[in-house]
Each structure stands twice: as C-alpha cells, then as structure tokens.
Design an enzyme around this catalytic site. Structure first.
Site, short mmCIF file in Angstrom:
data_model
loop_
_atom_site.label_atom_id
_atom_site.label_comp_id
_atom_site.label_asym_id
_atom_site.label_seq_id
_atom_site.Cartn_x
_atom_site.Cartn_y
_atom_site.Cartn_z
N HIS A 203 0.81 -1.23 0.00
CA HIS A 203 0.00 0.00 0.00
C HIS A 203 0.84 1.27 0.00
O HIS A 203 0.31 2.38 -0.03
CB HIS A 203 -0.94 0.03 1.22
C1 UD1 Z 1 -2.03 5.80 5.32
C2 UD1 Z 1 -0.73 6.38 5.84
C3 UD1 Z 1 0.38 5.33 5.77
C4 UD1 Z 1 -0.04 4.06 6.48
C5 UD1 Z 1 -1.37 3.58 5.94
C6 UD1 Z 1 -1.82 2.42 6.76
C7 UD1 Z 1 -0.37 8.78 5.46
C8 UD1 Z 1 0.33 9.80 4.64
N1 UD1 Z 1 -0.30 7.51 5.01
O1 UD1 Z 1 -1.88 5.48 3.94
O2 UD1 Z 1 1.54 5.83 6.40
O3 UD1 Z 1 0.95 3.08 6.27
O4 UD1 Z 1 -2.35 4.61 6.05
O5 UD1 Z 1 -2.78 1.65 6.13
O6 UD1 Z 1 -0.95 9.11 6.45
N2 UD1 Z 1 -9.25 4.83 1.54
C9 UD1 Z 1 -10.48 4.22 1.56
N3 UD1 Z 1 -10.99 3.81 2.75
C10 UD1 Z 1 -10.33 3.96 3.93
C11 UD1 Z 1 -9.08 4.58 3.90
C12 UD1 Z 1 -8.55 5.01 2.70
O7 UD1 Z 1 -11.13 4.06 0.53
O8 UD1 Z 1 -10.85 3.53 4.98
C13 UD1 Z 1 -8.72 5.29 0.24
C14 UD1 Z 1 -9.21 6.69 -0.10
O9 UD1 Z 1 -9.35 6.79 -1.48
C15 UD1 Z 1 -8.05 7.56 0.35
C16 UD1 Z 1 -6.87 6.67 0.01
O10 UD1 Z 1 -7.30 5.36 0.32
O11 UD1 Z 1 -7.98 8.79 -0.30
C17 UD1 Z 1 -5.61 7.00 0.79
O12 UD1 Z 1 -5.87 6.98 2.18
P1 UD1 Z 1 -4.86 7.71 3.19
O13 UD1 Z 1 -5.34 7.47 4.57
O14 UD1 Z 1 -4.63 9.11 2.77
O15 UD1 Z 1 -3.50 6.97 2.92
P2 UD1 Z 1 -3.14 5.42 3.01
O16 UD1 Z 1 -2.65 4.99 1.69
O17 UD1 Z 1 -4.25 4.69 3.63
N1 UDP Z 2 -3.30 -5.70 8.88
C1 UDP Z 2 -4.55 -6.30 9.00
N2 UDP Z 2 -5.19 -6.72 7.87
C2 UDP Z 2 -4.65 -6.60 6.62
C3 UDP Z 2 -3.37 -5.98 6.52
C4 UDP Z 2 -2.72 -5.54 7.66
O1 UDP Z 2 -5.05 -6.47 10.12
O2 UDP Z 2 -5.29 -7.00 5.65
C5 UDP Z 2 -2.65 -5.20 10.11
C6 UDP Z 2 -1.28 -5.75 10.39
O3 UDP Z 2 -1.37 -6.91 11.18
C7 UDP Z 2 -0.58 -4.63 11.14
C8 UDP Z 2 -1.29 -3.38 10.64
O4 UDP Z 2 -2.44 -3.80 9.93
O5 UDP Z 2 -0.80 -4.71 12.53
C9 UDP Z 2 -0.36 -2.63 9.72
O6 UDP Z 2 -1.04 -1.63 9.07
P1 UDP Z 2 -0.68 -1.12 7.63
O7 UDP Z 2 0.07 -2.18 6.89
O8 UDP Z 2 -1.93 -0.62 7.03
O9 UDP Z 2 0.22 0.15 7.92
P2 UDP Z 2 1.76 0.40 8.23
O10 UDP Z 2 2.16 -0.49 9.34
O11 UDP Z 2 2.53 0.16 6.97
O12 UDP Z 2 1.81 1.83 8.58
#
Ligand code: UD1
Ligand code: UDP
Length: 370
Positions: A203
C-alpha cells in the site's frame, strides 16, 4: 490516578493496532484520558472491525473530513483538532507513528501551546520523499516527550540533536499486541487459508502511485502464485489504483481479497511461508512470528529486521522478488537463514511503561495537579 487531561489522537489501521494497549493503560493511569479519531481511515474493515476485535472503546471525539487531497486532509484535521483541544484543554497530547493523523495531532498540539508526546520516535528510512518520513521528522523535532521503539531510534534522534531525559527507549507497542492476540487469532479466526501459501500486502504510496512499480509487483505476485498459492488482502488505496489502471492480476493460485481483520490477518501471517510487504507493521509482526520477510522497498525504517537477517529488501524489482520467493519455497537452508539470528524484539509491557513514564514526566514538569 490524577486529574490532568491526556488526549490521544489516531486515525488509521496501524494506529488502532499499535495504540490499543496504550489506550487501556492510559485509561488506567489517568482519570481524564480523551481519545480522538481523525476519520483518516473509515471503511468498516479498516476501522470499526479493529475497534471491535481489539476492544477499543468508542472515541470521545471523531472528526469529520474525507478529502482525497492530503493537504486539504491535513488542514481539515488540524483545524478540527484545534477546536477539540480548545474544548477539552489537554495537558499533553499523545500521537504515534508517522501518518497524516500523527502530524495533524502534533501540529495542532504545538500551535495550541500543548505539551506533545510521540510514540515510535526516531524511526528513519532516510528517504525524505516519503510522506511518512516527512511526518516523523517534523513530529520528533517538535515533541517534548519521545518514546523510541529501538536503540537505532534513539541513535537517529541523537544524530539530529534530540537527546536528554525527554527521550525514552521503551520498545515497540505492536509487539505486545501481536503476542497478546496470536493465540486468540488461532482459536477464533475462521479465515479460509490454503495449506501452504505466501502472504502479500502492498500500500506504500511509492509503490502504488507509480504505475511501473505497481505493475512489476503485481506481475511478480502472479508469477509466484504459479508455484505457491498467494493470499493478497488488498488495501483500499491499492484497490483504487489497480482499478484506475485496470490492473487485474489473476491465476488459479492467487487469492485476492478485501483487507482482513486483525485476527484473520495475524493467523494468516503466522502460517505463511513468507510475506511480501511494504508495511512497517507487518514487517515487525512477521519478525516476531519468525516468518521470512521480503520488503518491497529500497530501504526501511525497521532497520533491525534487516540487520538480524529476518528481512530482505527486494524493492519493486520483479527479478529480486521472484528469485527470493522461489528460493524461500524451494531451498530449506535459504528459508532457515531468515530466522537463524532470532528476533530483535524482546521487550514486554511497552504500553504500560509508556503510561507510567508519561505520568512521571507530567509530575516532574509540574503539570500534574496533585
Ligand atoms: C495511510 C498512511 C500510511 C499508512 C497507511 C496504513 C499517510 C500519509 N499515510 O496510507 O503511512 O501506512 O495509512 O494503512 O498518512 N481509503 C479508503 N478507505 C479507507 C481509507 C482510505 O477508501 O478507509 C482510500 C481513499 O481513497 C483515500 C486513500 O485510500 O484517499 C488513501 O488513504 P490515506 O489514509 O490518505 O492513505 P493510506 O494509503 O491509507
Ligand atoms: N493488517 C490487518 N489486515 C490486513 C493488513 C494488515 O489487520 O489485511 C494489520 C497488520 O497486522 C498490522 C497493521 O495492519 O498490525 C499494519 O497496518 P498497515 O500495513 O496498514 O500500515 P503500516 O504499518 O505500513 O503503517
């Protein structure tokens, strides 16, 4: 117990996992512990499902913002948080990690004249183009009380001039959560898994917003799935980019599914032959569980997983991903080399330590009204 007001801010899946035990311990230590959800993650399977499984109480405040633009998202979060802080008058604000919610919580605190504490301080990938690196550097430099997850974190802070009694080496809160939930996951989860499989999560913005990198990773996953079944729970952001570019990897061995809940994911991770990931949290959990890690990045802020041999950096390089994956599946000696030196994560009761140190720090600073 004491009557100072502590506010903990969070908004994404990893923050829910990493903070669940911190919230419990803060509730125990402080009479007025206010929790605020920024609404950054909002889908049921990125948010509420985790609140239920990890038994996190309902947030006292939930912001309301849904911008796809990170600058607008950040602005809205800061503005709304400043209103919450104005209302509840915190003595200290606590944030964790490196997301936009972390940065917003931190900036709103300092601009409101409130003491700031950062959990997971000192992590560095040394890649300033990475949104998370920008966030964590800024937050560390404006924090008053810092909790580092590792010795490397403390050294990184020292190299940037952040030293002294405000820096505490406590370990990573995720490790306790992982250990606490592993047996629960094994007994409760009904997730349907192949007998032998690899797990994939992708992601990171650098991987999914670059069409060539995403294509290279998906092509590799497709090829690997011809040799071993691959379980691939897709993050909503990745799903959005795959749809945009009409990328639909498919093969008999490839099981693409929506994000898994924590218990299903932990069970899946614990039983995997290896994990291909760009997630920081997954990298740490796999290390604890002894699962070989291929990290689809050029560098990582979780350097200790590479240093101990548990993780190899394969970037978005199709050849490196495929060759390492096939070697793990076919070469027992190679697979064993990932766990030969054990795990660098041995700490326990990290969340409890954080709550205790925070309490003592507030007392020392004269913030506690005794
Ligand atoms: C964010 C964090 C990243 C973290 C990740 C964990 C930032 C800059 N990035 O990335 O560090 O590793 O979360 O998962 O804060 N979206 C949905 N539903 C949701 C959430 C997101 O559809 O519940 C989609 C939306 O289109 C949104 C896009 O994902 O605009 C990006 O979401 P965002 O929270 O900005 O960044 P992540 O890629 O989730
Ligand atoms: N995780 C989860 N389901 C998934 C993928 C990840 O429960 O399908 C959990 C994972 O065990 C970990 C957390 O999400 O505890 C990590 O989050 P993510 O990978 O979104 O973010 P990051 O750690 O890279 O910021």
């Amino acid at each position: 117990m004491s009557d100072e007001v502590v506010v903990t801010v969070f908004g994404t899946r990893p923050e829910l996992v990493k903070l669940c035990m911190v919230i419990e311990e803060m509730d125990r230590r402080f009479d007025n512990h206010v929790i605020v959800h920024t609404d950054q993650h909002y889908d049921y399977d990125m948010d509420q499902l985790f609140m239920e499984e990890l038994e996190i109480r309902a947030p006292d405040h939930r912001l309301s913002q849904r911008s796809e633009n990170p600058v607008e998202q950040l602005g809205a979060m800061i503005s709304q948080l400043s209103h919450v802080y104005g209302e509840v008058k915190p003595d200290v604000v606590v944030v964790l990690g490196d997301t936009n919610s972390t940065l917003a919580g931190a900036l709103a605190a300092k601009k409101s004249g409130v003491l700031l504490s950062h959990i997971e301080a000192g992590c560095r990938s040394h890649d300033k183009t990475m949104p998370e690196e920008q966030n964590r550097v800024v937050v560390d430099h404006i924090s008053d009380i810092l909790f580092a997850p590792s010795r490397i974190g403390v050294e990184n802070l020292r190299d940037e001039g952040i030293t002294g009694p405000s820096v505490h080496l406590v370990g990573s809160t995720l490790i306790d959560v992982c250990r606490r939930n592993l047996e629960i996951a094994r007994s409760k989860s009904k997730v349907d898994l192949p007998e032998r499989y690899a797990l994939v999560t992708i992601h990171r913005a650098a991987n999914i917003q670059d069409r060539n990198r995403l294509q290279a990773i998906l092509d590799s996953v497709e090829i690997i799935s011809e040799s071993i079944p691959v379980v691939f729970p897709v993050h909503p952001h990745t799903s959005k980019m795959m749809k945009r570019w009409q990328m639909t990897p498919a093969s008999e061995g490839l099981k693409i599914c929506p994000p898994l809940g924590y218990l299903d994911f932990l069970k899946a991770l614990a039983g995997a032959e290896f994990v291909l990931t760009d997630s920081g949290g997954v990298q740490q959990e796999a290390q604890v569980l002894g699962v070989p890690i291929l990290t689809a990045r050029k560098e990582t802020e979780w350097v200790e997983t590479v240093e101990c041999g548990g993780c190899r950096l394969v970037d978005a390089d199709a050849e490196a991903i495929i060759q390492n994956s096939l070697r793990i599946i076919n070469d027992d000696e190679f697979r064993a080399s990932f766990s030969r030196r054990g795990s660098p994560y041995s700490e326990t009761e990290v969340s409890k330590k954080i709550a205790e140190i925070l309490f003592e720090s507030l007392q020392w600073r004269g913030t506690v009204k005794s």
